[in-house]
Design a protein around this motif. Structure first.
Motif, PDB file in Angstrom:
ATOM      1  N   VAL A 155       0.699  -1.678  -0.338  1.00 46.64           N
ATOM      2  CA  VAL A 155       0.347   0.170   0.121  1.00 46.64           C
ATOM      3  C   VAL A 155       0.532   0.835  -0.369  1.00 46.64           C
ATOM      4  O   VAL A 155       0.645   2.267  -0.661  1.00 46.64           O
ATOM      5  N   GLN A 156       1.886   1.306   0.959  1.00 45.87           N
ATOM      6  CA  GLN A 156       2.997   2.281   0.697  1.00 45.87           C
ATOM      7  C   GLN A 156       3.627   3.047  -0.367  1.00 45.87           C
ATOM      8  O   GLN A 156       3.757   4.447  -0.515  1.00 45.87           O
ATOM      9  N   GLU A 157       3.731   1.707  -1.311  1.00 45.15           N
ATOM     10  CA  GLU A 157       4.176   2.227  -2.636  1.00 45.15           C
ATOM     11  C   GLU A 157       2.754   2.478  -3.772  1.00 45.15           C
ATOM     12  O   GLU A 157       3.372   3.237  -5.116  1.00 45.15           O
ATOM     13  N   ALA A 158       1.910   2.038  -3.494  1.00 44.99           N
ATOM     14  CA  ALA A 158       0.553   2.303  -4.194  1.00 44.99           C
ATOM     15  C   ALA A 158       0.494   3.929  -5.161  1.00 44.99           C
ATOM     16  O   ALA A 158      -0.694   3.910  -5.662  1.00 44.99           O
ATOM     17  N   THR A 159       1.523   4.739  -3.640  1.00 45.83           N
ATOM     18  CA  THR A 159       0.425   6.081  -4.715  1.00 45.83           C
ATOM     19  C   THR A 159       1.338   7.005  -5.907  1.00 45.83           C
ATOM     20  O   THR A 159       0.550   8.201  -6.815  1.00 45.83           O
ATOM     21  N   ARG A 160       2.394   5.585  -6.023  1.00 47.93           N
ATOM     22  CA  ARG A 160       3.433   6.185  -7.448  1.00 47.93           C
ATOM     23  C   ARG A 160       1.974   5.465  -8.551  1.00 47.93           C
ATOM     24  O   ARG A 160       2.459   6.349  -9.937  1.00 47.93           O
ATOM     25  N   PHE A 161       0.821   4.910  -8.575  1.00 46.85           N
ATOM     26  CA  PHE A 161       0.799   4.276  -9.356  1.00 46.85           C
ATOM     27  C   PHE A 161      -1.415   4.583  -9.894  1.00 46.85           C
ATOM     28  O   PHE A 161      -1.463   5.126  -8.604  1.00 46.85           O
ATOM     29  N   GLY A 162      -2.081   4.383 -10.785  1.00 43.92           N
ATOM     30  CA  GLY A 162      -2.944   4.049 -10.329  1.00 43.92           C
ATOM     31  C   GLY A 162      -3.724   2.955  -9.805  1.00 43.92           C
ATOM     32  O   GLY A 162      -3.423   2.421 -10.221  1.00 43.92           O
ATOM     33  N   VAL A 163      -4.432   3.796  -8.929  1.00 44.43           N
ATOM     34  CA  VAL A 163      -5.639   2.143  -7.730  1.00 44.43           C
ATOM     35  C   VAL A 163      -6.364   1.895  -8.281  1.00 44.43           C
ATOM     36  O   VAL A 163      -6.846   2.640  -8.753  1.00 44.43           O
ATOM     37  N   ILE A 164      -6.484   0.852  -7.862  1.00 45.15           N
ATOM     38  CA  ILE A 164      -8.014   0.057  -8.332  1.00 45.15           C
ATOM     39  C   ILE A 164      -8.415  -0.548  -7.541  1.00 45.15           C
ATOM     40  O   ILE A 164      -8.200  -0.863  -6.901  1.00 45.15           O
ATOM     41  N   ALA A 165      -9.528  -0.297  -7.349  1.00 47.45           N
ATOM     42  CA  ALA A 165     -10.193  -1.112  -6.137  1.00 47.45           C
ATOM     43  C   ALA A 165     -11.046  -1.690  -6.551  1.00 47.45           C
ATOM     44  O   ALA A 165     -11.802  -1.375  -7.578  1.00 47.45           O
ATOM     45  N   VAL A 166     -11.673  -3.112  -5.452  1.00 45.09           N
ATOM     46  CA  VAL A 166     -12.632  -3.691  -6.270  1.00 45.09           C
ATOM     47  C   VAL A 166     -13.021  -4.452  -4.953  1.00 45.09           C
ATOM     48  O   VAL A 166     -12.570  -4.448  -4.550  1.00 45.09           O
ATOM     49  N   ASP A 167     -14.026  -5.053  -5.845  1.00 43.18           N
ATOM     50  CA  ASP A 167     -15.215  -5.772  -4.812  1.00 43.18           C
ATOM     51  C   ASP A 167     -14.465  -7.483  -4.585  1.00 43.18           C
ATOM     52  O   ASP A 167     -13.056  -7.540  -4.795  1.00 43.18           O
ATOM     53  N   LYS A 168     -14.840  -8.064  -4.039  1.00 41.06           N
ATOM     54  CA  LYS A 168     -14.019  -9.388  -3.515  1.00 41.06           C
ATOM     55  C   LYS A 168     -14.286  -9.860  -4.557  1.00 41.06           C
ATOM     56  O   LYS A 168     -14.232 -11.447  -4.895  1.00 41.06           O
ATOM     57  N   ASP A 169     -14.974 -10.833  -5.253  1.00 43.60           N
ATOM     58  CA  ASP A 169     -15.647 -10.493  -6.655  1.00 43.60           C
ATOM     59  C   ASP A 169     -14.377 -10.250  -7.906  1.00 43.60           C
ATOM     60  O   ASP A 169     -14.473 -10.314  -9.427  1.00 43.60           O
ATOM     61  N   TYR A 170     -13.141  -9.256  -7.618  1.00 42.75           N
ATOM     62  CA  TYR A 170     -12.653  -8.322  -8.445  1.00 42.75           C
ATOM     63  C   TYR A 170     -13.150  -7.626  -9.245  1.00 42.75           C
ATOM     64  O   TYR A 170     -12.256  -7.072 -10.344  1.00 42.75           O
ATOM     65  N   ARG A 171     -14.273  -7.359  -9.310  1.00 38.84           N
ATOM     66  CA  ARG A 171     -15.163  -6.322  -9.870  1.00 38.84           C
ATOM     67  C   ARG A 171     -14.722  -4.960  -9.533  1.00 38.84           C
ATOM     68  O   ARG A 171     -14.369  -4.328  -8.558  1.00 38.84           O
ATOM     69  N   ILE A 172     -14.270  -4.409 -10.434  1.00 40.78           N
ATOM     70  CA  ILE A 172     -13.680  -2.858  -9.534  1.00 40.78           C
ATOM     71  C   ILE A 172     -14.679  -1.938  -9.840  1.00 40.78           C
ATOM     72  O   ILE A 172     -15.788  -1.938 -10.707  1.00 40.78           O
ATOM     73  N   THR A 173     -14.849  -1.470  -8.805  1.00 38.69           N
ATOM     74  CA  THR A 173     -15.668  -0.367  -7.762  1.00 38.69           C
ATOM     75  C   THR A 173     -15.444   1.238  -7.855  1.00 38.69           C
ATOM     76  O   THR A 173     -15.988   2.193  -7.771  1.00 38.69           O
ATOM     77  N   ARG A 174     -13.738   1.091  -8.431  1.00 41.71           N
ATOM     78  CA  ARG A 174     -13.225   3.161  -8.420  1.00 41.71           C
ATOM     79  C   ARG A 174     -11.999   2.370  -8.755  1.00 41.71           C
ATOM     80  O   ARG A 174     -11.190   1.786  -8.528  1.00 41.71           O
ATOM     81  N   PHE A 175     -11.330   4.086  -9.786  1.00 42.92           N
ATOM     82  CA  PHE A 175     -10.021   3.431 -10.137  1.00 42.92           C
ATOM     83  C   PHE A 175      -9.739   5.087  -9.567  1.00 42.92           C
ATOM     84  O   PHE A 175     -10.219   6.386 -10.299  1.00 42.92           O
ATOM     85  N   ASP A 176      -8.450   5.051  -9.293  1.00 46.19           N
ATOM     86  CA  ASP A 176      -7.643   6.591  -8.977  1.00 46.19           C
ATOM     87  C   ASP A 176      -6.221   6.543  -9.238  1.00 46.19           C
ATOM     88  O   ASP A 176      -5.108   5.449  -8.875  1.00 46.19           O
ATOM     89  N   GLU A 177      -5.718   7.640  -9.772  1.00 50.73           N
ATOM     90  CA  GLU A 177      -4.339   7.898 -10.646  1.00 50.73           C
ATOM     91  C   GLU A 177      -3.088   8.275  -9.179  1.00 50.73           C
ATOM     92  O   GLU A 177      -3.829   9.632  -8.464  1.00 50.73           O
ATOM     93  N   LYS A 178      -2.708   7.610  -9.163  1.00 49.48           N
ATOM     94  CA  LYS A 178      -1.818   8.218  -7.957  1.00 49.48           C
ATOM     95  C   LYS A 178      -2.810   9.173  -6.527  1.00 49.48           C
ATOM     96  O   LYS A 178      -2.397   9.626  -6.547  1.00 49.48           O
ATOM     97  N   PRO A 179      -3.348   8.419  -5.656  1.00 50.14           N
ATOM     98  CA  PRO A 179      -4.415   8.361  -4.677  1.00 50.14           C
ATOM     99  C   PRO A 179      -3.496   8.342  -3.422  1.00 50.14           C
ATOM    100  O   PRO A 179      -2.263   7.856  -3.415  1.00 50.14           O
ATOM    101  N   ALA A 180      -3.354   9.973  -2.768  1.00 49.81           N
ATOM    102  CA  ALA A 180      -2.198   9.967  -0.988  1.00 49.81           C
ATOM    103  C   ALA A 180      -3.249   8.465  -0.843  1.00 49.81           C
ATOM    104  O   ALA A 180      -2.354   7.972   0.518  1.00 49.81           O
ATOM    105  N   HIS A 181      -3.902   8.425  -0.239  1.00 46.93           N
ATOM    106  CA  HIS A 181      -4.611   7.022   0.459  1.00 46.93           C
ATOM    107  C   HIS A 181      -5.165   6.185  -0.476  1.00 46.93           C
ATOM    108  O   HIS A 181      -6.230   5.768  -0.459  1.00 46.93           O
ATOM    109  N   PRO A 182      -4.175   4.808  -0.992  1.00 48.44           N
ATOM    110  CA  PRO A 182      -4.695   4.057  -1.527  1.00 48.44           C
ATOM    111  C   PRO A 182      -5.363   3.394  -0.947  1.00 48.44           C
ATOM    112  O   PRO A 182      -5.076   2.560   0.334  1.00 48.44           O
ATOM    113  N   ILE A 183      -6.981   2.602  -1.470  1.00 47.90           N
ATOM    114  CA  ILE A 183      -7.601   1.613  -1.110  1.00 47.90           C
ATOM    115  C   ILE A 183      -7.192   0.337  -1.772  1.00 47.90           C
ATOM    116  O   ILE A 183      -6.708   0.480  -2.386  1.00 47.90           O
TER     117      ILE A 183
END
Length: 412
Positions: A155-183
């Motif tokens: 998680v601490q390295e994810a701030t440099r990337f586009g971060v994908i938030a998913v549910d338990k089935d891997y369906r994407i619920t959110r896409f954040d570009e270089k977020p300060a607080h990655p999900i």
């Protein structure tokens, strides 16, 4: 895989790799001695069974286009197979590509000409191994409109990337570009999904979104615009990266900086490198120059004698190590290392000559550079910075074809 049309985005400037990208696009930058960065994506395509591939070029594309024509003209056009470099056509707009999505939109005529059921979008400047067929099977299994390649990272390295938030089935619920607080991942709070810049779409679905995006004043970017909108309106899933590298740790590198580039190359000369170039089950292709075998001359095993050796190094064809020493280095084709020269932890690109009695340490020397005798590089940071590019870590980078003057002998 016959129903998949592939587009590789290879027009990036790679500004953080300057001066290696001063005269070439980032995907054309040499890597690992004999390869170019784009060879890894193209090899993945070939090994995955993809046979219709358009490489979208733009920035300083001559060497990249030449490499694709000479090294990758291997498919049968009579069977409708090809790997072709496509410069901007300006069919739709007189602008250069304004973003990743716009690059695909401006080449919609290619898609319309092939009528593929699926469209695969790849980056041409990443180093990794992946079977895209597994991604295709995942899309079918999930009845998805789109699938995004994702790699789990701390998680601490994810701030440099586009971060994908998913549910338990891997369906994407959110896409954040270089977020300060990655999900983080639902079942792993220590890791998050980072986007790999790999997208597989149903052509009908992505076509509608590309047309709509082109009419708006957006960044025309897949990560910033297309994927977030598709998440709201369709079924978009993450595909967890399945590494074909067969190592304990997954390997995927976006070699964005000079230091990262040097580190990735240095890993290749390790006894057990993270990235395996020697896997016959997943060959990495490239253009093979007609060079004679590498040669190591002089074996004067006595005090003051000359000995041509290379230790813990990669040495390509056409090289002659003539009474010099190479250690922990990448030596590209047609390099000369002369009497009593000493090269450590360095990358020597094609047609480089290291003069007698020279000492080179932690350096990247681009093509067609001759280092005069008695030259020291990598030992005096202030002196190096006056002539060359020097990174914060002290890595010295010498531009392609740079002319160096011989050192002045103080003894006269």
């Amino acid at each position: 895989m016959k129903n998949i049309f592939t587009m590789i985005l290879a027009g990036g400037k790679g500004e953080r790799l300057f001066p290696l990208t001063d005269q070439r696009a980032k995907p054309a930058v040499p890597f690992g001695g004999k390869y170019r960065i784009i060879d890894f994506t193209l090899s993945n395509c070939l090994n995955s069974g993809l046979r219709k591939i358009a490489v979208l070029i733009q920035y300083k594309s001559h060497s990249l286009d030449r490499h694709i024509r000479t090294g990758w003209n291997i498919l049968n056009a009579e069977l409708g197979e090809y790997i072709a470099s496509i410069p901007p056509q300006q069919r739709i707009s007189e602008d250069w590509y304004r973003g990743t999505a716009d690059a695909v939109y401006q080449n919609m005529f290619l898609i319309d000409g092939e009528h593929p059921e699926f469209l695969l979008i790849l980056a041409g400047d990443h180093v990794y191994k992946m079977n895209y067929a597994e991604m295709y099977h995942w899309l079918i299994a999930k009845s998805a409109d789109a699938v995004v390649g994702a790699i789990d990272i701390p998680v601490q390295e994810a701030t440099r990337f586009g971060v994908i938030a998913v549910d338990k089935d891997y369906r994407i619920t959110r896409f954040d570009e270089k977020p300060a607080h990655p999900i983080p991942l639902p079942n792993d709070p220590a890791h998050a999904f980072a986007s790999m810049g790999i997208y597989l779409f149903r052509t009908k679905a992505i076509r509608e979104h590309l047309i709509a995006d082109a009419r708006e004043g957006s960044a025309h970017d897949f990560g910033k615009n297309i994927i977030p909108r598709m998440i709201e309106q369709g079924r978009v899933y993450a595909f967890k990266f399945q590494d074909a590298n067969n190592k304990a740790v997954k390997y995927w590198r976006d070699i964005g900086t000079l230091d990262a580039y040097w580190e990735a190359n240095m890993d290749l000369v390790a006894v057990d490198p993270q990235f395996n170039l020697y896997d016959s089950g997943w060959p990495i292709r490239t253009y093979q120059g007609q060079f004679p075998p590498a040669k190591f001359v002089f074996a004067q095993d006595f005090q003051g004698g000359r000995m041509g050796v290379a230790l813990d190094s990669i040495v390509c064809g056409g090289c002659i190590v003539s009474g010099g020493r190479v250690q922990n280095s990448i030596v590209s084709p047609n390099v000369r290392v002369q009497d009593h020269a000493d090269v450590r932890e360095s990358i020597l690109m094609e047609n480089v000559t290291i003069g007698a009695q020279s000492r080179i340490r932690r350096a990247i020397i681009d093509k067609d550079v001759t280092i005069p005798p008695h030259t020291e590089i990598g030992y005096d940071r202030e002196a190096d910075a006056q002539r060359f590019t020097v990174t914060e870590s002290g890595l010295v980078v010498i531009s392609k074809g740079m002319k160096l003057h011989a050192a002045v002998d103080p003894s006269g």
